[in-house]
Motif scaffolding. Sequence first.
Motif, mmCIF file in Angstrom:
data_model
loop_
_atom_site.group_PDB
_atom_site.id
_atom_site.type_symbol
_atom_site.label_atom_id
_atom_site.label_comp_id
_atom_site.label_asym_id
_atom_site.label_seq_id
_atom_site.Cartn_x
_atom_site.Cartn_y
_atom_site.Cartn_z
ATOM 1 N N GLU A 134 0.751 -1.301 -0.286
ATOM 2 C CA GLU A 134 0.141 -0.014 -0.776
ATOM 3 C C GLU A 134 0.437 1.181 0.049
ATOM 4 O O GLU A 134 0.317 2.069 -1.031
ATOM 5 C CB GLU A 134 -0.592 -0.480 1.221
ATOM 6 C CG GLU A 134 -2.123 1.678 1.104
ATOM 7 C CD GLU A 134 -2.762 1.324 2.032
ATOM 8 O OE1 GLU A 134 -4.151 1.882 2.251
ATOM 9 O OE2 GLU A 134 -3.016 0.197 3.671
ATOM 10 N N SER A 165 -4.167 -1.780 -8.991
ATOM 11 C CA SER A 165 -4.751 -1.835 -7.428
ATOM 12 C C SER A 165 -3.705 -2.542 -6.272
ATOM 13 O O SER A 165 -3.293 -3.555 -7.223
ATOM 14 C CB SER A 165 -6.232 -2.945 -7.290
ATOM 15 O OG SER A 165 -6.088 -4.271 -7.858
ATOM 16 N N ASN A 210 -1.518 6.395 -12.048
ATOM 17 C CA ASN A 210 -2.406 6.939 -11.804
ATOM 18 C C ASN A 210 -3.055 6.444 -10.982
ATOM 19 O O ASN A 210 -2.624 5.434 -10.350
ATOM 20 C CB ASN A 210 -3.200 7.534 -12.702
ATOM 21 C CG ASN A 210 -3.019 8.210 -13.653
ATOM 22 O OD1 ASN A 210 -2.288 9.987 -13.625
ATOM 23 N ND2 ASN A 210 -2.655 7.731 -15.444
ATOM 24 N N GLU A 211 -4.287 6.768 -10.031
ATOM 25 C CA GLU A 211 -4.987 6.298 -8.896
ATOM 26 C C GLU A 211 -5.606 5.368 -8.986
ATOM 27 O O GLU A 211 -5.616 4.472 -8.448
ATOM 28 C CB GLU A 211 -5.801 6.986 -8.052
ATOM 29 C CG GLU A 211 -5.102 7.974 -7.036
ATOM 30 C CD GLU A 211 -5.907 9.011 -6.107
ATOM 31 O OE1 GLU A 211 -7.040 7.905 -5.779
ATOM 32 O OE2 GLU A 211 -5.559 9.678 -6.095
ATOM 33 N N ASP A 212 -5.659 5.446 -10.038
ATOM 34 C CA ASP A 212 -6.490 3.954 -10.790
ATOM 35 C C ASP A 212 -6.079 2.290 -11.901
ATOM 36 O O ASP A 212 -6.636 2.263 -12.028
ATOM 37 C CB ASP A 212 -8.230 4.134 -11.677
ATOM 38 C CG ASP A 212 -7.989 5.480 -12.824
ATOM 39 O OD1 ASP A 212 -6.669 5.682 -12.571
ATOM 40 O OD2 ASP A 212 -8.954 5.720 -13.666
ATOM 41 N N VAL A 218 1.260 4.341 -2.949
ATOM 42 C CA VAL A 218 0.992 5.870 -2.499
ATOM 43 C C VAL A 218 1.761 6.571 -2.762
ATOM 44 O O VAL A 218 2.068 7.502 -3.499
ATOM 45 C CB VAL A 218 0.504 5.880 -0.838
ATOM 46 C CG1 VAL A 218 0.390 6.769 -0.730
ATOM 47 C CG2 VAL A 218 -0.946 4.978 -0.530
ATOM 48 N N ILE A 248 2.372 7.441 -6.912
ATOM 49 C CA ILE A 248 1.283 8.370 -7.049
ATOM 50 C C ILE A 248 1.418 10.213 -6.911
ATOM 51 O O ILE A 248 1.524 10.269 -7.446
ATOM 52 C CB ILE A 248 -0.381 7.799 -6.562
ATOM 53 C CG1 ILE A 248 -0.990 6.175 -6.814
ATOM 54 C CG2 ILE A 248 -1.156 9.213 -6.566
ATOM 55 C CD1 ILE A 248 -1.893 5.867 -6.240
ATOM 56 N N ASN A 249 2.143 9.451 -5.261
ATOM 57 C CA ASN A 249 2.707 10.640 -4.669
ATOM 58 C C ASN A 249 4.253 11.437 -5.901
ATOM 59 O O ASN A 249 3.473 12.716 -6.475
ATOM 60 C CB ASN A 249 3.173 10.506 -3.139
ATOM 61 C CG ASN A 249 2.086 10.465 -2.213
ATOM 62 O OD1 ASN A 249 0.974 10.750 -2.985
ATOM 63 N ND2 ASN A 249 2.665 10.376 -1.518
#
Length: 91
Positions: A32, A50, A45-47, A36, A39-40
Motif C-alpha cells: 500500500e 489496485s 494514476n490512482e486507478d 501511495v 502516486i505521490n
Amino acid sequence: MTKRKKYNNNLFKIGEIIKFHRLNLSLNSSRENFLVDRINKGFLNEDSISLETLKNIENGNTLPSLPTLKLLANLLEIDFFELLKEIYDYI
C-alpha cells in the motif's frame, strides 16, 4: 463447493521477482505504501493498478499482462526488457 486453485510455481517465481524489485527500492515494505509513494511521485494514476492486483501478482495468483508488466517496470524503476528477461523462463 469452490475448487481450489492449483499452486503454480512459475507464477510464484514471477511474483517473487516483482516483490524483490519493490523491496529493493528501499521504500516502506508494504504494498500500500509503495503504491501511495508511486502516486505521490507521479509514476501512477490512482486507478492504474489496485492493491489487490499487486498482491495477487506478488503472491503468484495472477500472471500479469504485458501492459501490466510495463506499468510495473515503470513503477519499479527498472527497464521493461530487463524485467521480461528476468521472468522469461517462468512465462
